[in-house]
Write a protein that holds these residues in place. Structure first.
Motif, PDB file in Angstrom:
ATOM      1  N   LEU A 167      51.747  66.833  79.764  1.00 29.67           N
ATOM      2  CA  LEU A 167      51.577  65.691  78.859  1.00 29.67           C
ATOM      3  C   LEU A 167      51.712  66.142  77.418  1.00 29.67           C
ATOM      4  CD1 LEU A 167      48.405  63.917  80.348  1.00 29.67           C
ATOM      5  CD2 LEU A 167      50.725  62.998  80.339  1.00 29.67           C
ATOM      6  N   LYS A 168      52.208  65.237  76.577  1.00 29.14           N
ATOM      7  CA  LYS A 168      52.217  65.449  75.135  1.00 29.14           C
ATOM      8  C   LYS A 168      51.648  64.199  74.488  1.00 29.14           C
ATOM      9  CE  LYS A 168      56.010  68.765  74.725  1.00 29.14           C
ATOM     10  NZ  LYS A 168      57.317  69.060  74.088  1.00 29.14           N
ATOM     11  N   LEU A 169      50.708  64.384  73.571  1.00 31.82           N
ATOM     12  CA  LEU A 169      50.018  63.250  72.963  1.00 31.82           C
ATOM     13  C   LEU A 169      50.889  62.502  71.955  1.00 31.82           C
ATOM     14  CD1 LEU A 169      47.346  61.643  72.621  1.00 31.82           C
ATOM     15  CD2 LEU A 169      46.711  63.308  70.846  1.00 31.82           C
ATOM     16  N   LEU A 170      51.707  63.234  71.194  1.00 33.23           N
ATOM     17  CA  LEU A 170      52.471  62.618  70.105  1.00 33.23           C
ATOM     18  C   LEU A 170      53.946  62.449  70.454  1.00 33.23           C
ATOM     19  CD1 LEU A 170      51.046  64.562  67.010  1.00 33.23           C
ATOM     20  CD2 LEU A 170      50.161  62.463  68.062  1.00 33.23           C
TER      21      LEU A 170
ATOM     22  N   THR B 268      46.144  62.581  62.492  1.00 30.07           N
ATOM     23  CA  THR B 268      46.174  62.606  61.029  1.00 30.07           C
ATOM     24  C   THR B 268      46.994  63.778  60.509  1.00 30.07           C
ATOM     25  OG1 THR B 268      43.997  61.548  60.914  1.00 30.07           O
ATOM     26  CG2 THR B 268      44.748  62.734  58.950  1.00 30.07           C
ATOM     27  N   ASN B 269      46.877  64.924  61.186  1.00 24.15           N
ATOM     28  CA  ASN B 269      47.560  66.136  60.725  1.00 24.15           C
ATOM     29  C   ASN B 269      48.879  66.390  61.444  1.00 24.15           C
ATOM     30  OD1 ASN B 269      45.496  67.604  58.833  1.00 24.15           O
ATOM     31  ND2 ASN B 269      44.294  66.877  60.571  1.00 24.15           N
ATOM     32  N   LYS B 270      49.320  65.393  62.259  1.00 24.21           N
ATOM     33  CA  LYS B 270      50.594  65.490  62.974  1.00 24.21           C
ATOM     34  C   LYS B 270      50.664  66.763  63.826  1.00 24.21           C
ATOM     35  CE  LYS B 270      51.998  61.773  60.863  1.00 24.21           C
ATOM     36  NZ  LYS B 270      52.032  60.470  61.566  1.00 24.21           N
ATOM     37  N   ILE B 271      49.571  67.053  64.509  1.00 26.89           N
ATOM     38  CA  ILE B 271      49.493  68.225  65.384  1.00 26.89           C
ATOM     39  C   ILE B 271      49.662  67.781  66.829  1.00 26.89           C
ATOM     40  CG2 ILE B 271      48.027  70.128  66.201  1.00 26.89           C
ATOM     41  CD1 ILE B 271      46.652  70.092  63.468  1.00 26.89           C
ATOM     42  N   GLN B 272      50.650  68.328  67.492  1.00 23.53           N
ATOM     43  CA  GLN B 272      50.925  67.940  68.869  1.00 23.53           C
ATOM     44  C   GLN B 272      49.881  68.519  69.825  1.00 23.53           C
ATOM     45  OE1 GLN B 272      51.940  65.903  71.174  1.00 23.53           O
ATOM     46  NE2 GLN B 272      54.156  66.121  70.751  1.00 23.53           N
ATOM     47  N   LEU B 273      49.504  67.735  70.819  1.00 22.55           N
ATOM     48  CA  LEU B 273      48.605  68.197  71.885  1.00 22.55           C
ATOM     49  C   LEU B 273      49.407  68.266  73.170  1.00 22.55           C
ATOM     50  CD1 LEU B 273      45.856  68.906  73.122  1.00 22.55           C
ATOM     51  CD2 LEU B 273      45.417  66.448  73.348  1.00 22.55           C
ATOM     52  N   CYS B 274      49.514  69.475  73.713  1.00 23.61           N
ATOM     53  CA  CYS B 274      50.303  69.680  74.932  1.00 23.61           C
ATOM     54  C   CYS B 274      49.396  70.133  76.068  1.00 23.61           C
ATOM     55  CB  CYS B 274      51.372  70.746  74.700  1.00 23.61           C
ATOM     56  SG  CYS B 274      52.509  70.360  73.364  1.00 23.61           S
ATOM     57  N   CYS B 275      49.492  69.458  77.186  1.00 19.42           N
ATOM     58  CA  CYS B 275      48.720  69.811  78.373  1.00 19.42           C
ATOM     59  C   CYS B 275      49.696  70.310  79.439  1.00 19.42           C
ATOM     60  CB  CYS B 275      47.947  68.596  78.876  1.00 19.42           C
ATOM     61  SG  CYS B 275      46.986  68.901  80.385  1.00 19.42           S
ATOM     62  N   LYS B 276      49.326  71.389  80.134  1.00 23.41           N
ATOM     63  CA  LYS B 276      50.215  71.961  81.149  1.00 23.41           C
ATOM     64  C   LYS B 276      50.100  71.226  82.481  1.00 23.41           C
ATOM     65  CE  LYS B 276      51.326  76.248  83.594  1.00 23.41           C
ATOM     66  NZ  LYS B 276      52.777  76.015  83.527  1.00 23.41           N
TER      67      LYS B 276
ATOM     68  N   SER C 109      53.805  59.876  65.873  1.00 23.86           N
ATOM     69  CA  SER C 109      52.943  58.760  66.279  1.00 23.86           C
ATOM     70  C   SER C 109      52.352  59.010  67.672  1.00 23.86           C
ATOM     71  CB  SER C 109      53.742  57.454  66.284  1.00 23.86           C
ATOM     72  OG  SER C 109      54.801  57.527  67.240  1.00 23.86           O
ATOM     73  N   ILE C 110      51.271  58.283  67.989  1.00 23.85           N
ATOM     74  CA  ILE C 110      50.623  58.432  69.285  1.00 23.85           C
ATOM     75  C   ILE C 110      51.505  57.864  70.391  1.00 23.85           C
ATOM     76  CG2 ILE C 110      48.705  57.610  70.715  1.00 23.85           C
ATOM     77  CD1 ILE C 110      47.727  59.747  68.971  1.00 23.85           C
ATOM     78  N   ASN C 111      51.695  58.623  71.438  1.00 22.26           N
ATOM     79  CA  ASN C 111      52.368  58.127  72.633  1.00 22.26           C
ATOM     80  C   ASN C 111      51.297  57.426  73.468  1.00 22.26           C
ATOM     81  OD1 ASN C 111      53.245  58.051  75.446  1.00 22.26           O
ATOM     82  ND2 ASN C 111      54.993  59.290  74.769  1.00 22.26           N
ATOM     83  N   HIS C 112      51.328  56.096  73.506  1.00 19.76           N
ATOM     84  CA  HIS C 112      50.239  55.338  74.107  1.00 19.76           C
ATOM     85  C   HIS C 112      50.124  55.563  75.613  1.00 19.76           C
ATOM     86  CE1 HIS C 112      49.381  53.403  70.343  1.00 19.76           C
ATOM     87  NE2 HIS C 112      50.647  53.005  70.216  1.00 19.76           N
ATOM     88  N   GLY C 113      51.236  55.838  76.274  1.00 13.67           N
ATOM     89  CA  GLY C 113      51.165  56.154  77.701  1.00 13.67           C
ATOM     90  C   GLY C 113      50.424  57.458  77.944  1.00 13.67           C
ATOM     91  N   SER C 114      50.756  58.481  77.142  1.00 17.19           N
ATOM     92  CA  SER C 114      50.055  59.762  77.259  1.00 17.19           C
ATOM     93  C   SER C 114      48.594  59.630  76.858  1.00 17.19           C
ATOM     94  CB  SER C 114      50.735  60.815  76.376  1.00 17.19           C
ATOM     95  OG  SER C 114      52.033  61.094  76.831  1.00 17.19           O
ATOM     96  N   GLU C 115      48.348  58.817  75.811  1.00 19.37           N
ATOM     97  CA  GLU C 115      46.971  58.600  75.361  1.00 19.37           C
ATOM     98  C   GLU C 115      46.125  58.009  76.484  1.00 19.37           C
ATOM     99  OE1 GLU C 115      44.728  56.367  71.642  1.00 19.37           O
ATOM    100  OE2 GLU C 115      46.525  55.459  72.532  1.00 19.37           O
ATOM    101  N   LEU C 116      46.677  57.015  77.183  1.00 16.23           N
ATOM    102  CA  LEU C 116      45.967  56.374  78.288  1.00 16.23           C
ATOM    103  C   LEU C 116      45.697  57.378  79.410  1.00 16.23           C
ATOM    104  CD1 LEU C 116      44.840  53.790  79.570  1.00 16.23           C
ATOM    105  CD2 LEU C 116      47.138  53.329  80.458  1.00 16.23           C
ATOM    106  N   THR C 117      46.699  58.215  79.706  1.00 18.41           N
ATOM    107  CA  THR C 117      46.531  59.221  80.762  1.00 18.41           C
ATOM    108  C   THR C 117      45.479  60.250  80.378  1.00 18.41           C
ATOM    109  OG1 THR C 117      48.869  58.952  81.362  1.00 18.41           O
ATOM    110  CG2 THR C 117      47.741  60.903  82.192  1.00 18.41           C
ATOM    111  N   PHE C 118      45.508  60.702  79.111  1.00 16.41           N
ATOM    112  CA  PHE C 118      44.496  61.650  78.635  1.00 16.41           C
ATOM    113  C   PHE C 118      43.090  61.055  78.806  1.00 16.41           C
ATOM    114  CE2 PHE C 118      47.683  64.134  76.126  1.00 16.41           C
ATOM    115  CZ  PHE C 118      47.271  65.384  76.513  1.00 16.41           C
ATOM    116  N   ASN C 119      42.919  59.804  78.367  1.00 14.97           N
ATOM    117  CA  ASN C 119      41.610  59.150  78.460  1.00 14.97           C
ATOM    118  C   ASN C 119      41.144  59.059  79.911  1.00 14.97           C
ATOM    119  OD1 ASN C 119      41.098  58.659  75.708  1.00 14.97           O
ATOM    120  ND2 ASN C 119      42.372  56.823  75.716  1.00 14.97           N
ATOM    121  N   LEU C 120      42.056  58.693  80.798  1.00 15.41           N
ATOM    122  CA  LEU C 120      41.709  58.559  82.209  1.00 15.41           C
ATOM    123  C   LEU C 120      41.311  59.901  82.808  1.00 15.41           C
ATOM    124  CD1 LEU C 120      41.529  56.918  84.811  1.00 15.41           C
ATOM    125  CD2 LEU C 120      43.981  57.296  85.144  1.00 15.41           C
ATOM    126  N   LEU C 121      42.096  60.929  82.511  1.00 15.19           N
ATOM    127  CA  LEU C 121      41.815  62.256  83.071  1.00 15.19           C
ATOM    128  C   LEU C 121      40.493  62.828  82.545  1.00 15.19           C
ATOM    129  CD1 LEU C 121      45.387  63.839  82.976  1.00 15.19           C
ATOM    130  CD2 LEU C 121      44.113  63.099  84.997  1.00 15.19           C
TER     131      LEU C 121
END
Length: 217
Positions: A44-47, A32-40, A52-64
């Motif tokens: 991974l980057k969420l947006l 909603t706030n267009k804030i990027q989520l970066c994982c080392k 917009s949501i990067n659905h591949g990264s979203e799926l990986t985040f959920n799995l992890l």
């Protein structure tokens, strides 16, 4: 609410959220706030660049996060099994130990009798059987200079401590599942089962309601 924040960085996903539900709530705020989520680890980057949501990264985040949750549950169960095993061996497994005992750190953290405190425990039971009340016992020991457990911040013998000692079945040496515990514990016996039961019968006859935490003077 701070518009200057445009990214959140985490070292790994397990440090981000404890479960999938928490991640879904967090993800909605970030999107909603267009804030990027970066994982080392893994990288991974969420947006997407357009926010917009990067659905591949979203799926990986959920799995992890699901895997991290399962790993934490396995570790918790393994830790609980370890504590249970230590208790079965009569070794210290964490938490406070009853008055009358100490930890023998030189002998694999074995729980052994504290000679001074265990003698006080026996005296308390003997006095109670002779007709002394909780209050009288606490006063006598207090004026003799007998101390409580400094680790529990009870430097003086209190009515509450006397009550705890007279109602602690672990002092008999029998395996006992304390209230709120997940496994039974066993300590070296200080008093007999017969004496413990006799004191409980005396308590029933007296039907005494004790004020907790009082220091007698």
């Amino acid at each position: 609410t701070d518009s200057s924040i445009n990214a959140v960085y985490v070292w790994e996903v397990s440090r981000l959220a404890r479960n999938e539900e928490a991640f879904v709530r967090m993800k909605k705020v970030l999107e909603t706030n267009k804030i990027q989520l970066c994982c080392k680890e893994p990288s991974l980057k969420l947006l997407n660049p357009d926010g917009s949501i990067n659905h591949g990264s979203e799926l990986t985040f959920n799995l992890l996060i699901t895997l991290a949750k399962q790993e934490m549950e396995i570790k918790a169960k393994r830790f609980a099994r370890g504590k249970k095993r230590l208790a079965e061996l009569g070794r210290y497994s964490g938490g406070a130990i009853p008055y009358g005992y100490k930890i023998d750190y030189a002998n694999n953290n074995l729980i052994v009798l504290d000679e001074e405190e265990s003698a006080i425990v026996r005296e308390i039971y003997d006095m109670y059987e002779r007709g002394y009340s909780h209050t009288s016992i606490a006063k006598i020991l207090h004026f003799r200079g007998v101390k409580g457990r400094a680790v529990r911040k009870t430097k003086n013998i209190t009515i509450s401590l006397v009550h705890q000692i007279l109602t602690n079945k672990l002092l008999t040496g029998e395996p006992h599942l304390s209230k709120g515990a997940s496994y039974t514990r066993t300590y070296p016996p200080i008093i007999s089962v017969e004496q413990f039961n006799n004191c409980r019968e005396i308590a029933k006859r007296n039907n005494t309601s004790l004020p907790k935490g009082c220091v007698p003077y």
